[in-house]
Design an enzyme around this catalytic site. Sequence first.
Site, short mmCIF file in Angstrom:
data_model
loop_
_atom_site.label_atom_id
_atom_site.label_comp_id
_atom_site.label_asym_id
_atom_site.label_seq_id
_atom_site.Cartn_x
_atom_site.Cartn_y
_atom_site.Cartn_z
N ASP A 185 -63.18 -90.74 81.65
CA ASP A 185 -62.16 -90.64 80.60
C ASP A 185 -62.84 -90.52 79.23
OD1 ASP A 185 -59.91 -90.97 78.93
OD2 ASP A 185 -58.95 -92.31 80.35
N ASP A 189 -57.94 -85.15 78.94
CA ASP A 189 -59.09 -85.98 78.61
C ASP A 189 -59.60 -86.84 79.76
OD1 ASP A 189 -56.93 -87.66 78.73
OD2 ASP A 189 -57.29 -88.66 76.81
N GLU A 190 -59.19 -86.55 80.99
CA GLU A 190 -59.69 -87.35 82.11
C GLU A 190 -59.94 -86.50 83.34
OE1 GLU A 190 -57.09 -90.34 83.71
OE2 GLU A 190 -55.31 -89.27 83.05
#
Length: 386
Positions: A9, A102-103
């Site tokens: 993350d 974002d992960e």
Amino acid sequence: MNRAIVHMDLDAFFVSCERLKNSALNGIPLIIGGGDRGVVASCSYEARKFGVHSAMPIRMALRLCPEAKIIKGDYELYSNLSHTVTDMIRERVPVVEKASIDEFYLDLSGMDKFFGCYRWTQEMALSITKEVGLPVSFALSANKTVSKIGTGESKPGGKLEIRETEIKPFLNPLSVRKIPMVGDRTFQLLSRVGIRTIHTLSEMPVLVLQQMIGTNGKELWKKANGIDENPVIPYSERKSISTEKTFATDTMDIPDLQRILNGMSEKLAYQLRQEKWLTSTVVVKIRYANFDTETKQTRIAYTSADHTLSRVALELFNRLYTRRMRIRLIGLRFTDLVHGRHQMNLFEDTEEQMSLYRTMDHLKNRFGADAVGRASGFDFEHKTLL
């Protein structure tokens, strides 16, 4: 072969991007979002200490943290940096799933024979921070659920390995809220019968859980016991959804073409939200009466909001349709999809807009996808506005 699954993350991604651009923002409470009537898209850890969190109305966030600096957000910057990190990971990882902007989930199963998985992931995270400038947290474990929970516990900037024998001791004391599939409603339901920790939940009979929360009861029990067979799904930039319409009679009716395109945008955006996708590329296609086919596309910030996608689609159509020849087909495609945490454009949407989307989606879920919609996209000869 034992599985080795990493959840990675990018910490406070939007905030980190802004600080990469402007170091003067380091160390201060920072909120990314719209104006006074907007909502929080992201916030710094300094702001979170005051109780600020994503999707909170900006006005409430400022009451909790009046010293916070508000930034509207730079869509293009976030999208570009996300693609940069994605490309870095895909070059080095055998199997990678992009779970959101974002992960990521990485399947490193079997790599221990050649290079320790934890050490390899640590070096990967360091490379991202060094080359792109973004902080990274990650957790390595036997499945997606445990590694995702582990990342949440290790943030910010944390690195965690949870071995097979450590899974139950790690999960047991945590709140059931930590399980990814547990929302507020499920948490309240479990809390009312005294189930507040993962350990208590893991010892509940499966049949009792199914009676309480339905068919998801068994899946919830498995996750509480650290069981998750879900594979890491390889990420593909080619994944898309699309629709098109061929006319019985070729047309040059621009208002009608725009209405159809609006309707297509709304239909596909609803599908994105139902399947929890965000798109970052919009493609418009037209086929002329002589069968010449042309397309035009543009990359946008990840979103699933009707009004944003409709506006972009119309702009593309206006730039594409230049020959003033009759059209026999029009099409719309959303591609470069990622699973999204937020179903709306949190930088531009107001609380009222988000409430409107929730209401419209609820009506569509109950009465059908054509039950309600924007007037600009409706065929008034065949549909009725609610």
